[in-house]
Structure formats: C-alpha cells, structure tokens
Enzyme design. Structure first.
Site, PDB file in Angstrom:
ATOM      1  N   GLU A   1     -29.418  -5.315  81.508  1.00 42.58           N
ATOM      2  CA  GLU A   1     -30.707  -5.333  82.215  1.00 42.58           C
ATOM      3  C   GLU A   1     -31.527  -4.067  81.995  1.00 42.58           C
ATOM      4  OE1 GLU A   1     -31.848  -7.935  83.209  1.00 42.58           O
ATOM      5  OE2 GLU A   1     -30.359  -9.209  84.186  1.00 42.58           O
TER       6      GLU A   1
ATOM      7  N   HIS B   1     -29.615  -3.249  91.178  1.00 43.03           N
ATOM      8  CA  HIS B   1     -29.638  -4.709  91.002  1.00 43.03           C
ATOM      9  C   HIS B   1     -28.285  -5.281  91.422  1.00 43.03           C
ATOM     10  CE1 HIS B   1     -29.684  -8.658  89.399  1.00 43.03           C
ATOM     11  NE2 HIS B   1     -28.950  -8.368  88.351  1.00 43.03           N
TER      12      HIS B   1
ATOM     13  N   HIS C   1     -25.969  -8.936  93.099  1.00 47.25           N
ATOM     14  CA  HIS C   1     -25.851 -10.402  93.160  1.00 47.25           C
ATOM     15  C   HIS C   1     -25.299 -10.789  94.532  1.00 47.25           C
ATOM     16  CE1 HIS C   1     -25.290 -10.777  88.472  1.00 47.25           C
ATOM     17  NE2 HIS C   1     -26.435 -10.222  88.814  1.00 47.25           N
TER      18      HIS C   1
ATOM     19  N   HIS D   1     -30.180 -16.021  90.339  1.00 50.72           N
ATOM     20  CA  HIS D   1     -29.529 -14.825  89.821  1.00 50.72           C
ATOM     21  C   HIS D   1     -29.168 -13.801  90.908  1.00 50.72           C
ATOM     22  CE1 HIS D   1     -29.965 -11.445  86.529  1.00 50.72           C
ATOM     23  NE2 HIS D   1     -28.942 -11.250  87.325  1.00 50.72           N
TER      24      HIS D   1
HETATM   25 ZN   LIG Z   1     -27.724  -9.621  87.364  1.00 53.56          ZN
END
Ligand SMILES: [Zn+2]
Length: 219
Positions: free
Chosen positions: A76, A95, A97, A159
């Site tokens: 990413e 980031h 999840h 996501h």
């Molecule tokens: Zn991710």
C-alpha cells in the site's frame, strides 16, 4: 542507520495494531513522514511484525524509490505516498482491517458520528472509498479524493480502514475510535433507529478537542 527513533515508532505501532486485533498476520500497514523531507518510513510487505526490528522498516522517497531497507515496502505504499503528497498536515498513516469498520466497508455504508469521542477525535462521518484493488494507484487516488483537505479516516470498500494524523499516536487513535464507533453503531442499531450528533455539535466538539490537545493545562 538514519531515523532509528522514527523506525521504532512505526514498528511499535504495527505491533500494537496486531496486538489490538485490528489486523491479522501481516495485513495492515503503518507509515510516518520524515519531518521536513520528501521521505517516508513504512512497514515492509508480508513480514511478521513481531519478528521485525526497527532497522527492517523501509525508507522510501516520494518517487517511490527505496532509499534504505532490505525488504520490499508495503504493497500500500502508493496510498501512503499519495496521502502525504496531498495532505501537508498529515505526518502518519495507519491502515487496519478491523472487524467492525470492515463490516461497514463491506456493506458500503458510512460510519455516522454517534459518539462525542468520534466528533472529537475524527470529526466527521467516515465515508466509504469506492472499491479498487489493494495496492492500486486507483485506490490511492480515490482515498485522497475521499479524505479531502481535512478528513481523518476513510473506509475502503471490501477491505478495511485508513486513519491519518499529525503523528503516529494520533493516527492510531483515529483508528481505535473509528473502530469503536462502528461497533457501537452496530450494537445500538439492534435497539432501534440510529440517531447522530448534529453538525454544529460535531464541529464544536472537534474544535474544542483540538484546543484541549494544544493546551492540556487549561483544562
Ligand atoms: Zn489492507
């Protein structure tokens, strides 16, 4: 090796999102802007956070070239870079999840501002970035578009979530509060229709909180 303290902060945060169960295994990623430089320090791709050392964090320049590091940077990296290039106020990107935010991301529904702490730490409805594959430039540009000039968190369809901040603790806090808000919204929805704070209250909480953080001794 340069920027060892910044590397340590990135690794500690990556280990914390794992311990907090906001990611599983090697998913998620964390980065910091190197102050005053067109450089960022980011977690490597596909590595177990618990086995890494600060030296394993990857130094990448704004042209996406690895300047220092033995491993490939996170998949990413284009998204992290695009955020730093478009938001001079952002110095850290986390980031994750996390499950409750991911439920909203999968349903394609924004997370409403239902708690005072959401208004304070995030300050806005957490919108859903339209689906684009992980690691793609399209995802990076859509994240930048949805964050806009002052957004602090977005959901990535199918996501997860991205939180940004002035520093890494700030970005991490945005992720924690967004995840908690999503959880409370889902629970409260079981009890009836979901209300939301009014915009004037959201704005006033956010402004008051920023003033509080800058002048903690005044409170
Ligand atoms: Zn991710």
């Amino acid at each position: 090796m340069k920027y060892l303290e910044l590397r340590r902060q990135v690794l500690q945060t990556a280990q914390e999102i794992l311990a907090a169960r906001m990611v599983t295994g090697t998913w998620g990623n964390v980065s910091l802007r190197v102050p005053g430089e067109e450089l960022l320090i980011i977690t490597p791709s596909g590595m177990e956070y618990e086995k890494l050392q600060p030296e394993d964090m990857v130094l990448v320049d704004f042209a996406r070239q690895v300047q220092e590091g033995s491993y490939r940077p996170s998949i990413e990296t284009p998204m992290h870079l695009a955020i730093y290039q478009n938001r001079p106020d952002v110095n850290a990107v986390v980031h994750v999840h996390s499950p409750y935010a991911s439920a909203f991301a999968v349903a394609g529904k924004p997370i409403p501002v239902i708690l005072e702490e959401t208004a304070q730490a995030v300050g806005h409805i957490v919108e859903v970035v339209p689906y684009a594959r992980c690691g793609s430039k399209r995802l990076a540009s859509q994240v930048v578009d949805t964050l806009g000039s002052s957004g602090r968190a977005v959901l990535l369809a199918m996501h997860g979530m991205v939180g940004v901040g002035n520093d890494i603790r700030d970005a991490l806090k945005v992720c924690y509060i967004t995840e908690k808000t999503a959880m409370v919204a889902l629970l409260a929805r079981q009890l009836g229709p979901l209300p939301s704070l009014e915009q004037k209250d959201i704005d006033s909480f956010r402004q008051g909180y920023q003033g509080y953080l800058q002048n903690p001794k005044d409170e």
